[in-house]
Design an enzyme around this catalytic site. Structure first.
Site, PDB file in Angstrom:
ATOM      1  N   ASN A  96     -10.883  15.247 -15.266  1.00 17.93           N
ATOM      2  CA  ASN A  96      -9.674  16.071 -15.340  1.00 17.93           C
ATOM      3  C   ASN A  96      -9.517  16.761 -16.672  1.00 17.93           C
ATOM      4  O   ASN A  96      -9.962  16.262 -17.709  1.00 17.93           O
ATOM      5  CB  ASN A  96      -8.437  15.225 -15.012  1.00 17.93           C
ATOM      6  CG  ASN A  96      -7.807  14.602 -16.236  1.00 17.93           C
ATOM      7  OD1 ASN A  96      -6.970  15.220 -16.910  1.00 17.93           O
ATOM      8  ND2 ASN A  96      -8.219  13.383 -16.565  1.00 17.93           N
ATOM      9  N   MET A  98      -6.110  18.432 -17.566  1.00 14.89           N
ATOM     10  CA  MET A  98      -4.756  18.904 -17.254  1.00 14.89           C
ATOM     11  C   MET A  98      -4.233  19.798 -18.378  1.00 14.89           C
ATOM     12  O   MET A  98      -3.373  20.654 -18.140  1.00 14.89           O
ATOM     13  CB  MET A  98      -3.787  17.714 -17.101  1.00 14.89           C
ATOM     14  CG  MET A  98      -4.267  16.566 -16.217  1.00 14.89           C
ATOM     15  SD  MET A  98      -4.680  17.057 -14.558  1.00 14.89           S
ATOM     16  CE  MET A  98      -3.076  17.367 -13.898  1.00 14.89           C
ATOM     17  N   GLY A  99      -4.712  19.556 -19.590  1.00  5.37           N
ATOM     18  CA  GLY A  99      -4.220  20.334 -20.733  1.00  5.37           C
ATOM     19  C   GLY A  99      -2.899  19.814 -21.280  1.00  5.37           C
ATOM     20  O   GLY A  99      -2.092  20.584 -21.796  1.00  5.37           O
ATOM     21  N   LEU A 100      -2.690  18.520 -21.135  1.00  2.00           N
ATOM     22  CA  LEU A 100      -1.512  17.851 -21.693  1.00  2.00           C
ATOM     23  C   LEU A 100      -0.181  18.537 -21.304  1.00  2.00           C
ATOM     24  O   LEU A 100       0.667  18.804 -22.158  1.00  2.00           O
ATOM     25  CB  LEU A 100      -1.637  17.755 -23.228  1.00  2.00           C
ATOM     26  CG  LEU A 100      -2.787  16.856 -23.698  1.00  2.00           C
ATOM     27  CD1 LEU A 100      -3.167  17.174 -25.145  1.00  2.00           C
ATOM     28  CD2 LEU A 100      -2.442  15.384 -23.565  1.00  2.00           C
ATOM     29  N   CYS A 155      -7.623  12.896 -26.651  1.00  3.38           N
ATOM     30  CA  CYS A 155      -7.811  13.823 -25.545  1.00  3.38           C
ATOM     31  C   CYS A 155      -9.171  14.486 -25.746  1.00  3.38           C
ATOM     32  O   CYS A 155      -9.444  15.023 -26.818  1.00  3.38           O
ATOM     33  CB  CYS A 155      -6.704  14.874 -25.510  1.00  3.38           C
ATOM     34  SG  CYS A 155      -7.001  16.072 -24.200  1.00  3.38           S
ATOM     35  N   LYS A 190      -4.773   4.912 -29.493  1.00  4.59           N
ATOM     36  CA  LYS A 190      -5.710   5.035 -28.362  1.00  4.59           C
ATOM     37  C   LYS A 190      -6.887   5.892 -28.807  1.00  4.59           C
ATOM     38  O   LYS A 190      -6.721   7.065 -29.164  1.00  4.59           O
ATOM     39  CB  LYS A 190      -5.008   5.660 -27.146  1.00  4.59           C
ATOM     40  CG  LYS A 190      -5.911   5.682 -25.904  1.00  4.59           C
ATOM     41  CD  LYS A 190      -5.135   6.062 -24.669  1.00  4.59           C
ATOM     42  CE  LYS A 190      -6.019   6.048 -23.419  1.00  4.59           C
ATOM     43  NZ  LYS A 190      -5.270   6.422 -22.213  1.00  4.59           N
ATOM     44  N   GLY A 290      -5.225   3.404 -14.513  1.00  2.85           N
ATOM     45  CA  GLY A 290      -4.834   4.785 -14.255  1.00  2.85           C
ATOM     46  C   GLY A 290      -5.460   5.297 -12.976  1.00  2.85           C
ATOM     47  O   GLY A 290      -4.800   5.429 -11.943  1.00  2.85           O
TER      48      GLY A 290
HETATM   49  C1  DHB Z   1      -6.034  14.978 -20.696  1.00  2.00           C
HETATM   50  C2  DHB Z   1      -5.592  14.150 -21.699  1.00  2.00           C
HETATM   51  C3  DHB Z   1      -6.282  12.981 -21.991  1.00  2.00           C
HETATM   52  O1  DHB Z   1      -5.911  12.127 -22.970  1.00  2.00           O
HETATM   53  C4  DHB Z   1      -7.414  12.670 -21.256  1.00  2.00           C
HETATM   54  O2  DHB Z   1      -8.069  11.536 -21.550  1.00  2.00           O
HETATM   55  C5  DHB Z   1      -7.866  13.505 -20.275  1.00  2.00           C
HETATM   56  C6  DHB Z   1      -7.168  14.670 -19.993  1.00  2.00           C
HETATM   57  C7  DHB Z   1      -5.318  16.247 -20.380  1.00  2.00           C
HETATM   58  O3  DHB Z   1      -4.088  16.294 -20.371  1.00  2.00           O
HETATM   59  O4  DHB Z   1      -5.997  17.249 -20.148  1.00  2.00           O
END
Ligand code: DHB
Length: 332
Positions: A96, A98-100, A155, A190, A290
């Site tokens: 993934n 998602m781009g936070l 991330c 983390k 998760g």
């Molecule tokens: C995203 C954030 C993370 O910490 C991760 O491990 C994977 C994806 C995100 O939001 O893109």
């Protein structure tokens, strides 16, 4: 076993000891663990990024039996995140990017207040581009009521939003030090597995005052569609989670147990009690879940807790603590 190891879990942040009100497992049962002064009714926690965008979904996870909840990663300003496709299901996990996406620290405060009604500790996941920004978000999340802060220093792909701040020991130490100075609750770091030595990063976090290490975040990866002749994810790169990364996570936790004295929380591919036991015996006091919530549903927390209980009864363990790190020669 050294005294340092023995006291690993009882190191506290400045916050006072609190108890989980989860009705399914008594805080006094043999599944109960203490992490930085926070008591969990059992060692399963919701990992950041799944079913943790609203207070209501976090309450449903608490009711399903999770010992604690980690919120979605929250930044200073609202963010829409990356365009679709931002997630792809692979044979042994999810990729993934998602781009936070998140409503920003002010917009999220009400969700924390709601989530607290679930009766289990709520951990606020925080990200940002600089140590100052991260410290500010941590402060606001503490005010919103979280019981601890989890710094998302890992991330795997969002430029300027956590990948860089978690990539060198100097930056990890500085972020942890500033976050610690801005809150009273425990601060967890983390960390990324996308590095030559996660132990070097963890030692830096410990020097910066972090109260615990969370390992691991996702592994940076990519998927390409041959027909389309292009990457599947709009962002091209993403983070791999799920069963595929469990051996990497277990190896990292095993290494970390020998590198730091603060507690370790294991995450990456946990979907059964045996998976959780691998992490615990490598050195984790708790595990986060998760991807398995996505693939197996909310029952996963109860089935892992029940499986741990059965294993402990069968093998003569009275507490989770007794199993922490026992895969190490010095603990056998
Ligand atoms: C995203 C954030 C993370 O910490 C991760 O491990 C994977 C994806 C995100 O939001 O893109």
């Amino acid at each position: 076993m050294t005294e340092g190891r023995r006291s690993r879990g009882s190191q506290t942040g400045k916050g006072s000891s609190i108890s989980s009100g989860n009705p399914r497992w008594s805080p006094m049962s043999k599944l109960s663990v203490e992490l930085c002064g926070i008591r969990l009714s059992n060692p399963t926690m919701l990992a950041a990024g799944v079913l943790d965008e609203t207070g209501k979904t976090m309450i449903s996870v608490a009711r399903a039996g999770a010992g604690a909840i980690v919120t979605k990663s929250i930044g200073r300003e609202p963010r829409a995140g990356h365009p679709n496709p931002c997630i792809v299901e692979l044979e042994f996990g999810l990729l993934n990017a998602m781009g936070l996406p998140n409503p920003g620290m002010v917009g999220f405060a009400g969700e924390v207040a709601e989530a607290k009604k679930g009766g289990v500790p709520v951990i606020g996941s925080v990200f940002g581009g600089t140590d100052l920004e991260i410290a500010e978000v941590a402060h606001v999340m503490e005010k919103a009521g979280v019981d601890a802060i989890e710094l998302n220093l890992s991330c795997p792909h969002a430029k300027g939003l956590g990948a860089e701040v978690g990539s060198t020991p100097e930056m990890v130490e500085s972020v942890c030090r500033l976050a610690k100075a801005s809150v009273r609750v425990p601060v967890w770091a983390k960390l990324t597995p996308n590095t030559a030595s996660i132990s070097v990063l963890a030692a830096a976090a410990e020097r910066g005052g972090a109260d615990a290490i969370v390992a691991i975040n996702t592994v940076k990866g990519m998927a390409i569609c041959p027909e389309a002749r292009m990457p599947v994810l709009a962002n091209r790169f993403g983070g791999l989670s799920g069963p595929a990364i469990r051996p990497i996570g277990v190896r990292c936790v095993y290494e970390l147990f020998e590198a730091v004295t603060i507690p370790i929380i294991g995450v990456g591919g946990v979907s059964t009690a045996r998976d959780a036991l691998e992490y615990i015996m490598a050195g984790a006091r708790a595990v986060q879940i998760g991807t398995a919530v996505w693939t197996d549903g909310l029952e996963v927390f109860g089935s892992i807790a029940e499986g741990l209980d059965a294993f402990m009864s069968k093998n003569g363990y009275d507490s989770i603590e007794q199993m922490v790190g026992v895969a190490h020669p010095a603990r056998r």
